[in-house]
Enzyme design. Structure first.
Site, PDB file in Angstrom:
ATOM      1  N   HIS A 164       0.867  -1.212  -0.019  1.00 42.46           N
ATOM      2  CA  HIS A 164       0.027  -0.008   0.146  1.00 42.46           C
ATOM      3  C   HIS A 164       0.936   1.345  -0.229  1.00 42.46           C
ATOM      4  CE1 HIS A 164      -2.939   3.007   1.183  1.00 42.46           C
ATOM      5  NE2 HIS A 164      -3.898   2.173   0.547  1.00 42.46           N
ATOM      6  N   GLU A 170       1.032   4.136  -2.915  1.00 46.00           N
ATOM      7  CA  GLU A 170       1.060   5.610  -2.223  1.00 46.00           C
ATOM      8  C   GLU A 170       2.477   6.058  -1.551  1.00 46.00           C
ATOM      9  OE1 GLU A 170      -2.191   6.254   0.380  1.00 46.00           O
ATOM     10  OE2 GLU A 170      -3.542   5.419  -1.257  1.00 46.00           O
ATOM     11  N   HIS A 223      -7.578  -2.245  -4.222  1.00 47.26           N
ATOM     12  CA  HIS A 223      -6.323  -1.969  -4.731  1.00 47.26           C
ATOM     13  C   HIS A 223      -5.644  -3.114  -5.730  1.00 47.26           C
ATOM     14  CE1 HIS A 223      -5.590   1.853  -3.032  1.00 47.26           C
ATOM     15  NE2 HIS A 223      -5.618   1.298  -1.643  1.00 47.26           N
TER      16      HIS A 223
HETATM   17 CO    CO Z   1      -5.900   2.549  -0.230  1.00 52.28          CO
END
Ligand code: CO
Length: 295
Positions: A182, A212, A244
Site C-alpha cells: 500500500h 502511495e 487495490h
Molecule cells: Co488505499
C-alpha cells in the site's frame, strides 16, 4: 477509661472491621467476576470486495482455534469502507464503536489485534482510541493493542521467507515476482524499502513497490529492466485482495500496474493471493496477539 467504654470501643472496632472485610471480599469477588470477561477485537482497514471476506473468515477461524475461550469481534478503521458496507446493510463498526459495545456488554478487558501491515496512520489512530477506552467507568478497563504485521527484524525475516516459499513455481532468471504494497506518507513507510532488503537477501528476483509511497512502480520498473526481466508475476502485499489488488494492480485501466508493466514490454501474470491467505503470515499476527494476551 471505664471497662464499659473499652468494651464499647472494642465492639465498635470489631463491627467496623467485619463490615470492611465483608465489603472488601464482595468487591474482590465482583472484580474477579468482571476481570474474567475478556474479548478479542480484530481490527482491519476493511474491504468492500465481498470475496475478500473469505480471508477475514480464515483469520477468525485461526484466532478462535488459538484462543478458544475468547469471544472474537471485528472493527474496521476505514470510514469510507464502513459507509459503503452499512449502505449494503452489513454490520461495520469503527474501533471506538466496537469498544463502546464491548464495555456495554460487560467486557472489561479488550485485546485488540491490528491486522494492518505497518505501524502507520491506521495503527497510530487505533492506539489513541484504545487509550481513550482504557479505564471507562462501567465499561472497558484494560484495552491493549497487538502490533501490526511488521515491527521487528524477526517479522521482516518471517514475511520475506513466507513470500519466497509461496512464489510462483515457474520462476526462472528472467521472471520476477512484483509485490504491490500500500505505502504511506507516514514515517513507517520505511518498512517497504526495508522489506526489499529482506526479500533480496533470499531471492534477487522478488521486488516490492507501493501504491502511495516508496518504492514507486517506476523504481521497480527500472530495477526489472536493469535485471533483464521478461515476465512479471504480480501479487498483492496486503491483508486481502481488495480494491487495490483488483483495480490498481490487475485492472484493465491504463493506470493499473498490469497495464503499465505490459506497456513497458513485460509479459504480466496475476496472482491474487493476499497475505492473509498464508497461514504462516496469519501466525505472525496471532503471535503479536498472544504477546498482549499472555503478558
Ligand atoms: Co488505499
Amino acid at each position: 477509661m471505664t471497662r464499659r467504654k473499652l468494651i464499647l470501643i472494642f465492639s465498635f472496632l470489631l463491627a467496623v472491621s467485619l463490615m470492611l472485610g465483608h465489603f472488601t471480599s464482595r468487591a474482590e469477588q465482583h472484580e474477579t467476576k468482571k476481570s474474567e470477561k475478556k474479548a478479542i477485537l480484530l481490527v482491519a482497514f476493511g474491504t468492500t470486495v465481498p470475496e475478500a471476506k473469505a480471508t477475514y473468515n480464515r483469520i477468525s477461524e485461526q484466532t478462535t482455534k488459538t484462543f478458544p475461550s475468547y469471544e472474537i469481534r471485528w472493527a474496521y478503521t476505514s470510514k469510507k469502507v464502513r459507509t459503503i458496507l452499512k449502505k449494503r446493510g452489513e454490520a461495520a463498526q469503527s474501533p471506538a464503536e466496537a469498544l463502546a459495545q464491548l464495555g456495554e456488554d460487560g467486557i472489561t478487558t479488550a485485546y485488540i489485534q491490528s491486522l494492518h501491515i505497518i505501524p502507520g496512520d491506521e495503527y497510530d489512530d487505533l492506539k489513541v482510541t484504545a487509550a481513550a477506552f482504557s479505564g471507562i467507568p462501567k465499561g472497558t478497563k484494560i484495552v491493549k493493542v497487538g502490533d501490526p504485521l511488521l515491527v521487528s527484524d524477526a517479522d521482516m525475516r518471517a514475511v520475506a521467507q513466507s513470500i519466497n516459499s509461496h512464489k510462483p513455481q515457474d520462476m526462472d532468471t528472467t521472471t520476477a515476482l512484483v509485490l504491490m504494497g500500500h505505502g504511506s506518507r507516514h514515517p513507517s513507510n520505511i518498512y517497504y524499502p526495508a522489506m526489499q532488503y529482506y526479500l533480496s537477501a533470499l531471492n534477487s528476483n522478488i521486488f516490492i513497490g507501493t501504491v502511495e509511497g516508496t518504492p514507486t512502480l517506476d523504481e521497480v520498473v527500472a530495477q526489472l529492466k536493469q535485471r533483464h526481466i521478461k515476465r512479471v508475476w504480480l501479487m498483492p502485499f496486503m491483508l486481502v485482495s481488495g480494491d487495490h489488488a483488483i483495480n490498481d494492480m490487475s485492472g484493465d485501466e491504463d493506470t493499473s500496474w498490469k497495464s503499465i508493466l505490459t506497456k513497458n514490454g513485460f509479459e504480466v501474470s496475476i496472482n491474487l493471493t493476499s497475505l492473509g491467505e498464508f497461514e504462516d503470515i496469519r501466525n505472525i499476527w496471532l503471535k503479536h496477539l498472544s504477546e498482549i494476551v499472555n503478558k
